[in-house]
Every structure is written in structure tokens, then in C-alpha cells.
Design a protein around this motif. Structure first.
Motif, PDB file in Angstrom:
ATOM      1  N   ARG A 140      86.374 -55.859 -17.004  1.00 58.36           N
ATOM      2  CA  ARG A 140      86.301 -55.226 -15.688  1.00 58.36           C
ATOM      3  C   ARG A 140      86.363 -56.309 -14.619  1.00 58.36           C
ATOM      4  O   ARG A 140      85.562 -57.246 -14.651  1.00 58.36           O
ATOM      5  N   ILE A 165      75.990 -41.757 -14.928  1.00 57.05           N
ATOM      6  CA  ILE A 165      76.944 -42.836 -14.723  1.00 57.05           C
ATOM      7  C   ILE A 165      77.374 -43.303 -16.109  1.00 57.05           C
ATOM      8  O   ILE A 165      76.518 -43.512 -16.987  1.00 57.05           O
ATOM      9  N   GLY A 215      87.187 -49.470  -6.948  1.00 59.31           N
ATOM     10  CA  GLY A 215      86.418 -48.691  -7.920  1.00 59.31           C
ATOM     11  C   GLY A 215      84.932 -48.906  -7.725  1.00 59.31           C
ATOM     12  O   GLY A 215      84.478 -49.333  -6.670  1.00 59.31           O
ATOM     13  N   LEU A 216      84.173 -48.598  -8.774  1.00 60.56           N
ATOM     14  CA  LEU A 216      82.726 -48.730  -8.715  1.00 60.56           C
ATOM     15  C   LEU A 216      82.346 -50.160  -8.330  1.00 60.56           C
ATOM     16  O   LEU A 216      82.789 -51.115  -8.959  1.00 60.56           O
ATOM     17  N   ARG A 217      81.554 -50.288  -7.307  1.00 62.63           N
ATOM     18  CA  ARG A 217      81.172 -51.619  -6.835  1.00 62.63           C
ATOM     19  C   ARG A 217      79.919 -52.133  -7.535  1.00 62.63           C
ATOM     20  O   ARG A 217      79.863 -53.260  -7.987  1.00 62.63           O
ATOM     21  N   HIS A 218      78.868 -51.302  -7.573  1.00 60.29           N
ATOM     22  CA  HIS A 218      77.635 -51.700  -8.241  1.00 60.29           C
ATOM     23  C   HIS A 218      76.735 -50.488  -8.458  1.00 60.29           C
ATOM     24  O   HIS A 218      76.969 -49.427  -7.887  1.00 60.29           O
ATOM     25  N   LEU A 219      75.697 -50.677  -9.268  1.00 65.46           N
ATOM     26  CA  LEU A 219      74.626 -49.700  -9.427  1.00 65.46           C
ATOM     27  C   LEU A 219      73.445 -50.206  -8.614  1.00 65.46           C
ATOM     28  O   LEU A 219      73.195 -51.410  -8.585  1.00 65.46           O
TER      29      LEU A 219
END
Length: 129
Positions: free
Chosen positions: A67, A10, A75-79
Motif C-alpha cells: 500500500r 473497516i 484513498g484511505l489516509r489513516h485510522l
């Protein structure tokens, strides 16, 4: 069929490289595999692993745009990271001045989870397995 084998890494761009480097290594416990100064790009690249598996590329760039995180953006929400005991993990975070949200229960699995943020407000989830 692509025959994907898994997620390789990531990539995260930090607004304050040293602050994020400290957060991912000292707070979350990632190991530094390699750090490269890419002078021609005015950028650092930090390769981080977790339990011996390469996971994150942490980058710095001059003046990256913020961001959008809230309201939730495309897009990417979370890890999300797995933990065996969420209460113990939260205790360790609090010792390092990171304060997660209250523990919630996943309505589908019955498992405990919580969220907190990295130095750039990237949402990070802990999920008890």
C-alpha cells in the motif's frame, strides 16, 4: 437520502497475518470476535471489536501488493482512535515497542494527537478527547 446509521467496519489486508493479528489484539487491545480460515481463497478473516463494538475485518491474502503510504496516496489516509489521555496511551505503546511521532496540537480544536503505524505502515492516529 440513504439514512446511514454509522460505520459498520473497516477492512484491512495484512501482509503478515500473524504479525498484524498480534498488533491489533496485543498492542491496540482489540478483541477477537471470530476467526475464519477461508481455504478456498487462501485467506484468513479476523473480526475484531473494540469496547464491544465490531470495528475491523483483518484479512490475509497470498502476496498482496504494498500500500502506498508516503507520499500520501489517494484513498484511505489513516485510522483515528479516541483516547482520554494521550500521554498514558503513548506510554503503553512504547512499552510494547511502538514509538509514535511527537504529540501535535490540532490547530482548529486545540486537542492533542499523534501518529504511529501498524505492521504494514498503515498510519494510525490517537486523538485525545
Amino acid at each position: 437520502m440513504l439514512n446511514l446509521k454509522g460505520i459498520h467496519h473497516i477492512a484491512i489486508i495484512a501482509s503478515d497475518y500473524e504479525k498484524s493479528k498480534s498488533f491489533y489484539t496485543e498492542v491496540l487491545g482489540f478483541t477477537i470476535d471470530r476467526e475464519v480460515n477461508r481455504a478456498e481463497r487462501q485467506s484468513f478473516k479476523l473480526d475484531l471489536s473494540l469496547n464491544g463494538q465490531y470495528c475491523i475485518e483483518l484479512f490475509s491474502f497470498p502476496e498482496p501488493p504494498k500500500r502506498p503510504s508516503r507520499p500520501e496516496a489517494t484513498g484511505l489516509r489513516h485510522l483515528a482512535f479516541q483516547v482520554e489521555n494521550i500521554e498514558e496511551a503513548i506510554e503503553e505503546l512504547v512499552k510494547k515497542d511502538v514509538h509514535p511521532e511527537p504529540i501535535r496540537i490540532d490547530e482548529f480544536t486545540g486537542k492533542k494527537f499523534t501518529f504511529f503505524a501498524d505492521p504494514d505502515d498503515l498510519p494510525i492516529e490517537l486523538y485525545e478527547v
